[in-house]
Design an enzyme around this catalytic site. Structure first.
Site, short mmCIF file in Angstrom:
data_model
loop_
_atom_site.label_atom_id
_atom_site.label_comp_id
_atom_site.label_asym_id
_atom_site.label_seq_id
_atom_site.Cartn_x
_atom_site.Cartn_y
_atom_site.Cartn_z
N ASN A 1 0.87 -1.19 0.00
CA ASN A 1 0.00 0.00 0.00
C ASN A 1 0.90 1.23 0.00
O ASN A 1 1.53 1.54 1.01
CB ASN A 1 -0.88 -0.05 1.26
CG ASN A 1 -1.75 1.18 1.41
OD1 ASN A 1 -1.82 2.02 0.51
ND2 ASN A 1 -2.41 1.29 2.54
N TRP A 2 0.96 1.90 -1.13
CA TRP A 2 1.88 3.04 -1.25
C TRP A 2 1.33 4.30 -0.59
O TRP A 2 2.03 5.31 -0.49
CB TRP A 2 2.19 3.32 -2.73
CG TRP A 2 2.94 2.22 -3.42
CD1 TRP A 2 3.41 1.05 -2.85
CD2 TRP A 2 3.33 2.16 -4.80
NE1 TRP A 2 4.06 0.28 -3.79
CE2 TRP A 2 4.02 0.95 -5.00
CE3 TRP A 2 3.17 3.02 -5.88
CZ2 TRP A 2 4.54 0.57 -6.24
CZ3 TRP A 2 3.68 2.66 -7.13
CH2 TRP A 2 4.36 1.44 -7.29
N LYS A 3 0.08 4.28 -0.21
CA LYS A 3 -0.56 5.44 0.46
C LYS A 3 -0.34 6.71 -0.38
O LYS A 3 -0.32 6.63 -1.60
CB LYS A 3 -0.04 5.57 1.89
CG LYS A 3 -0.18 4.25 2.67
CD LYS A 3 0.06 4.37 4.14
CE LYS A 3 -0.10 2.99 4.79
NZ LYS A 3 0.06 3.02 6.24
N HIS B 1 -9.28 0.70 5.12
CA HIS B 1 -7.99 0.94 5.79
C HIS B 1 -8.18 1.86 6.99
O HIS B 1 -9.00 2.79 6.95
CB HIS B 1 -6.99 1.55 4.80
CG HIS B 1 -5.60 1.55 5.35
ND1 HIS B 1 -5.17 2.51 6.23
CD2 HIS B 1 -4.57 0.69 5.20
CE1 HIS B 1 -3.92 2.23 6.59
NE2 HIS B 1 -3.53 1.13 5.97
N GLU C 1 -6.58 4.28 8.08
CA GLU C 1 -6.43 5.72 7.81
C GLU C 1 -7.69 6.29 7.18
O GLU C 1 -8.06 7.44 7.43
CB GLU C 1 -5.18 5.95 6.93
CG GLU C 1 -3.91 5.75 7.73
CD GLU C 1 -2.74 5.16 6.97
OE1 GLU C 1 -2.72 5.25 5.73
OE2 GLU C 1 -1.84 4.59 7.62
N GLU D 1 -5.24 -5.51 10.58
CA GLU D 1 -4.20 -4.51 10.82
C GLU D 1 -4.46 -3.82 12.14
O GLU D 1 -5.23 -2.84 12.20
CB GLU D 1 -4.22 -3.46 9.69
CG GLU D 1 -3.96 -4.05 8.32
CD GLU D 1 -3.40 -2.99 7.38
OE1 GLU D 1 -2.26 -3.15 6.94
OE2 GLU D 1 -4.09 -2.01 7.12
N GLY E 1 2.56 1.71 10.91
CA GLY E 1 3.49 2.83 10.78
C GLY E 1 4.20 3.18 12.08
O GLY E 1 4.84 4.22 12.18
N SER F 1 3.62 -2.68 10.27
CA SER F 1 5.07 -2.73 10.45
C SER F 1 5.71 -4.06 10.05
O SER F 1 6.65 -4.52 10.70
CB SER F 1 5.44 -2.35 11.89
OG SER F 1 5.01 -1.03 12.18
N GLY G 1 2.98 -1.32 4.31
CA GLY G 1 2.98 0.12 4.07
C GLY G 1 4.40 0.61 3.82
O GLY G 1 4.92 0.55 2.71
N GLY G 2 5.04 1.07 4.88
CA GLY G 2 6.37 1.69 4.77
C GLY G 2 7.37 0.85 3.98
O GLY G 2 8.08 1.38 3.11
P1 PGA Z 1 3.01 -0.13 7.75
O1 PGA Z 1 1.54 0.10 7.12
O2 PGA Z 1 3.56 -1.38 7.10
O3 PGA Z 1 3.78 1.08 7.37
O4 PGA Z 1 2.82 -0.30 9.22
C1 PGA Z 1 0.68 -0.98 6.95
C2 PGA Z 1 -0.61 -0.49 6.36
O5 PGA Z 1 -1.02 0.64 6.64
O6 PGA Z 1 -1.24 -1.22 5.58
#
Ligand code: PGA
Length: 252
Positions: free
Chosen positions: A9-11, A97, A99, A169, A175, A215, A236-237
């Protein structure tokens, strides 16, 4: 046999050039891996979806949207519809998600509508959910997850559930650098599979991929993925660097 999935997920990261470079690097580096039964997905921002999807056309990499609106068209400034995703050959959408839930007010009720629209347009749904730290501290994490899943997914016809992939998640792990332990992930994933089994039956439960997100990094992916009910990861990251993302794919 249920699919293994690693999804990045590149956000709201990567402009056009960075998106093109990253997807090229990923394609190049997974080309020669034996990836039986494994799907590799990247989710760029809307503005770069089409270009990235065209680049992946003859590769193992699939492309997902990060969100979509529940309506199919109309006066919804700034939104994207399921038919628009169909139209540019995007087959998968991430919904729910944390967010989106936290910053954009997406409720279980709204997500139920989005899921229904996605299914009606034959989109695979990567459905995210997970508890807050406070829920876990007060031992409410199972209840919270159960409610999120029931409210948003239990309206689905069993014959459509094949379109659903679940992504657990825990919000406290997204994150933050803090990961659920492999045991915590397994415990929750087994609970989730049990919920699906009770409502949709054993066959559907056994065939549903349940991803862990929060993470995940090259250093911890292998241990998390080794758990029997963890079928992959939503990253994510670590999905923003080809080397890290490919190392996570290799953890299978
Ligand atoms: P993260 O994000 O790997 O940076 O914790 C995961 C996500 O939001 O899907």
């Amino acid at each position: 046999m249920r699919k293994k999935i690693v999804a990045g997920n590149w956000k709201m990261n990567n402009d056009l050039d960075a998106s093109i470079e990253l997807v090229h690097d990923i394609i190049l580096n997974i080309e020669n891996l034996a990836l039986d039964n494994t799907r590799v997905i990247v989710a760029p921002t809307f503005v770069n979806l089409h270009v990235v999807n065209e680049i992946t056309a003859h590769s193992r990499v699939e492309v997902a949207a990060q969100n979509m609106h529940q309506a199919t068209s109309g006066a919804f400034t700034g939104e994207i519809s399921a038919p628009m995703l169909n139209n540019i050959n995007i087959n998968t959408v991430i919904l729910g998600h944390s967010e989106r839930r936290t910053y954009f007010g997406e409720t279980d009720e709204k997500l139920a509508l989005k899921v229904a629209t996605a299914i009606a347009h034959d989109l695979d749904v990567l459905f995210c959910f997970g508890e807050q730290l406070e829920d876990r501290k007060t031992n409410n994490h199972f209840k919270v997850v159960e409610t999120q899943i029931k409210n948003a997914l239990f309206h689905i016809q069993p014959s459509d559930f094949g379109l659903i992939t679940l992504a657990y998640e825990p919000v406290w792990a997204i994150g933050t650098g803090e990961t659920a332990s492999p045991e915590q992930a397994q415990e929750m994933h087994a609970f989730i599979r049990g919920l699906i089994k009770n409502h949709f039956g054993n066959e559907i439960a056994e065939n549903t991929s349940i991803l862990y997100g929060g993470s995940v990094k090259p250093a911890n992916a292998k241990e998390i993925f080794s758990k029997p009910d963890v079928d992959g990861g939503l990253i994510g990251g670590a999905a923003l660097k080809a080397d890290d993302f490919v190392a996570i794919v290799k953890a299978f």
